[in-house]
Write a protein that holds these residues in place. Structure first.
Motif, mmCIF file in Angstrom:
data_model
loop_
_atom_site.group_PDB
_atom_site.id
_atom_site.type_symbol
_atom_site.label_atom_id
_atom_site.label_comp_id
_atom_site.label_asym_id
_atom_site.label_seq_id
_atom_site.Cartn_x
_atom_site.Cartn_y
_atom_site.Cartn_z
ATOM 1 N N TYR A 1 0.974 -1.098 -0.122
ATOM 2 C CA TYR A 1 -0.027 0.016 -0.171
ATOM 3 C C TYR A 1 0.948 1.253 -0.113
ATOM 4 C CZ TYR A 1 -3.171 -3.848 1.476
ATOM 5 O OH TYR A 1 -3.936 -4.766 1.538
ATOM 6 N N PRO A 2 0.299 2.228 -0.490
ATOM 7 C CA PRO A 2 1.251 3.700 -0.578
ATOM 8 C C PRO A 2 1.341 4.234 0.594
ATOM 9 C CG PRO A 2 -1.138 4.173 -1.345
ATOM 10 C CD PRO A 2 -1.087 2.664 -1.189
ATOM 11 N N GLU A 3 2.482 4.688 0.877
ATOM 12 C CA GLU A 3 2.877 5.311 2.221
ATOM 13 C C GLU A 3 1.875 6.660 2.412
ATOM 14 O OE1 GLU A 3 6.567 7.840 2.538
ATOM 15 O OE2 GLU A 3 7.285 6.061 3.616
ATOM 16 N N SER A 4 1.361 7.263 1.504
ATOM 17 C CA SER A 4 0.460 8.187 1.635
ATOM 18 C C SER A 4 -1.022 7.836 2.385
ATOM 19 C CB SER A 4 0.346 8.968 0.500
ATOM 20 O OG SER A 4 -0.521 8.034 -0.498
ATOM 21 N N TYR A 5 -1.149 6.633 2.302
ATOM 22 C CA TYR A 5 -2.684 5.916 2.993
ATOM 23 C C TYR A 5 -2.479 6.292 4.239
ATOM 24 C CZ TYR A 5 -6.318 3.110 4.130
ATOM 25 O OH TYR A 5 -7.406 2.665 4.610
ATOM 26 N N LYS A 6 -3.754 6.696 4.840
ATOM 27 C CA LYS A 6 -3.872 7.189 6.375
ATOM 28 C C LYS A 6 -4.788 5.986 6.698
ATOM 29 C CE LYS A 6 -1.906 11.085 6.180
ATOM 30 N NZ LYS A 6 -0.339 10.832 6.314
ATOM 31 N N GLY A 7 -4.304 5.088 7.633
ATOM 32 C CA GLY A 7 -5.021 4.232 8.179
ATOM 33 C C GLY A 7 -4.126 2.798 8.564
ATOM 34 N N VAL A 8 -4.632 1.821 9.100
ATOM 35 C CA VAL A 8 -3.866 0.604 9.505
ATOM 36 C C VAL A 8 -3.566 -0.146 8.260
ATOM 37 C CG1 VAL A 8 -3.989 -1.653 10.475
ATOM 38 C CG2 VAL A 8 -5.013 0.442 11.775
ATOM 39 N N THR A 9 -2.423 -0.518 8.135
ATOM 40 C CA THR A 9 -1.871 -1.150 6.913
ATOM 41 C C THR A 9 -0.927 -2.572 7.652
ATOM 42 O OG1 THR A 9 0.118 0.376 6.710
ATOM 43 C CG2 THR A 9 -1.856 0.666 5.133
ATOM 44 N N LEU A 10 -1.280 -3.479 6.842
ATOM 45 C CA LEU A 10 -0.564 -4.816 7.129
ATOM 46 C C LEU A 10 0.246 -5.440 5.835
ATOM 47 C CD1 LEU A 10 -3.301 -6.580 9.079
ATOM 48 C CD2 LEU A 10 -1.568 -5.364 10.042
ATOM 49 N N CYS A 11 1.331 -6.023 6.252
ATOM 50 C CA CYS A 11 2.092 -6.626 5.075
ATOM 51 C C CYS A 11 1.012 -7.907 4.578
ATOM 52 C CB CYS A 11 3.466 -6.991 5.432
ATOM 53 S SG CYS A 11 3.521 -8.178 6.845
ATOM 54 N N PRO A 12 1.567 -8.449 3.528
ATOM 55 C CA PRO A 12 0.757 -9.810 3.088
ATOM 56 C C PRO A 12 0.843 -10.852 4.284
ATOM 57 C CG PRO A 12 1.764 -8.967 1.208
ATOM 58 C CD PRO A 12 2.318 -8.300 2.495
ATOM 59 N N VAL A 13 1.753 -11.171 4.809
ATOM 60 C CA VAL A 13 2.122 -12.047 5.888
ATOM 61 C C VAL A 13 1.086 -11.835 6.979
ATOM 62 C CG1 VAL A 13 3.646 -13.339 7.727
ATOM 63 C CG2 VAL A 13 4.236 -12.876 5.190
ATOM 64 N N CYS A 14 1.367 -10.585 7.848
ATOM 65 C CA CYS A 14 0.500 -10.163 8.758
ATOM 66 C C CYS A 14 -1.247 -10.093 8.578
ATOM 67 C CB CYS A 14 1.017 -8.828 9.424
ATOM 68 S SG CYS A 14 2.467 -9.026 10.229
ATOM 69 N N GLU A 15 -1.309 -9.625 7.231
ATOM 70 C CA GLU A 15 -2.708 -9.723 6.717
ATOM 71 C C GLU A 15 -3.382 -11.086 6.712
ATOM 72 O OE1 GLU A 15 -4.618 -8.256 2.771
ATOM 73 O OE2 GLU A 15 -3.552 -6.641 3.668
ATOM 74 N N TRP A 16 -2.815 -11.989 6.144
ATOM 75 C CA TRP A 16 -3.019 -13.292 6.276
ATOM 76 C C TRP A 16 -3.085 -14.050 7.607
ATOM 77 C CZ3 TRP A 16 -0.952 -18.177 7.825
ATOM 78 C CH2 TRP A 16 -1.707 -19.452 7.254
ATOM 79 N N GLN A 17 -2.325 -13.643 8.625
ATOM 80 C CA GLN A 17 -2.293 -14.136 10.106
ATOM 81 C C GLN A 17 -3.294 -13.597 10.668
ATOM 82 O OE1 GLN A 17 1.606 -13.185 11.132
ATOM 83 N NE2 GLN A 17 2.264 -15.423 10.548
ATOM 84 N N GLU A 18 -3.677 -12.194 10.264
ATOM 85 C CA GLU A 18 -4.876 -11.722 10.983
ATOM 86 C C GLU A 18 -6.203 -12.234 10.468
ATOM 87 O OE1 GLU A 18 -7.138 -8.913 13.544
ATOM 88 O OE2 GLU A 18 -4.735 -9.648 13.341
ATOM 89 N N ALA A 19 -6.251 -12.567 9.302
ATOM 90 C CA ALA A 19 -7.479 -13.105 8.664
ATOM 91 C C ALA A 19 -7.617 -14.585 9.304
ATOM 92 C CB ALA A 19 -7.696 -13.410 7.092
ATOM 93 N N GLN A 20 -6.515 -15.167 9.559
ATOM 94 C CA GLN A 20 -6.736 -16.594 10.357
ATOM 95 C C GLN A 20 -7.441 -16.316 11.506
ATOM 96 O OE1 GLN A 20 -6.124 -19.763 8.888
ATOM 97 N NE2 GLN A 20 -6.217 -18.537 6.790
ATOM 98 N N ARG A 21 -6.730 -15.250 12.197
ATOM 99 C CA ARG A 21 -7.129 -15.443 13.750
ATOM 100 C C ARG A 21 -8.681 -14.992 13.770
ATOM 101 N NH1 ARG A 21 -1.859 -13.368 14.538
ATOM 102 N NH2 ARG A 21 -2.311 -11.358 13.723
ATOM 103 N N THR A 22 -9.170 -14.022 12.826
ATOM 104 C CA THR A 22 -10.593 -13.594 12.844
ATOM 105 C C THR A 22 -11.475 -14.368 12.107
ATOM 106 O OG1 THR A 22 -10.070 -12.039 11.144
ATOM 107 C CG2 THR A 22 -9.607 -11.138 13.391
ATOM 108 N N ALA A 23 -11.212 -15.471 11.383
ATOM 109 C CA ALA A 23 -11.939 -16.232 10.666
ATOM 110 C C ALA A 23 -13.145 -16.883 11.551
ATOM 111 C CB ALA A 23 -11.178 -17.116 9.714
ATOM 112 N N CYS A 24 -14.139 -17.067 10.736
ATOM 113 C CA CYS A 24 -15.361 -17.865 11.780
ATOM 114 C C CYS A 24 -15.043 -18.967 11.655
ATOM 115 C CB CYS A 24 -16.871 -17.363 10.817
ATOM 116 S SG CYS A 24 -17.065 -15.558 10.854
ATOM 117 N N SER A 25 -15.264 -19.756 12.803
ATOM 118 C CA SER A 25 -15.056 -21.134 12.950
ATOM 119 C C SER A 25 -16.648 -21.568 13.420
ATOM 120 C CB SER A 25 -14.286 -21.234 14.039
ATOM 121 O OG SER A 25 -14.705 -20.944 15.142
ATOM 122 N N GLY A 26 -17.006 -22.686 12.255
ATOM 123 C CA GLY A 26 -18.297 -23.044 12.507
ATOM 124 C C GLY A 26 -18.729 -24.081 12.189
#
Length: 67
Positions: free
Chosen positions: A42-67
């Motif tokens: 993501y561009p440096e000028s973006y204001k907000g939370v940015t995650l690298c692809p690895v952390c983005e994937w790990q965060e998705a795993q943590r927050t995924a619905c288990s059902g």
């Protein structure tokens, strides 16, 4: 919410997570990941939370619905 006679949902999803993402950068400078400080896609000028692809994937795993 619509339900079949057996109680299963038919027209809703169980995970209603907002999946909006910042725009992809065309090139450097890239924003730093807020967790590991690695460059993101993501561009440096973006204001907000940015995650690298690895952390983005790990965060998705943590927050995924288990059902």
């Amino acid at each position: 919410m619509s339900e079949e006679t057996d109680g299963t949902r038919t027209d809703e999803t169980y995970c209603l997570i907002d999946a909006t993402r910042p725009p992809k950068a065309d090139g450097p400078p890239y924003a730093e990941c807020v967790l590991c400080r690695e460059p993101t896609e993501y561009p440096e000028s973006y204001k907000g939370v940015t995650l690298c692809p690895v952390c983005e994937w790990q965060e998705a795993q943590r927050t995924a619905c288990s059902g």
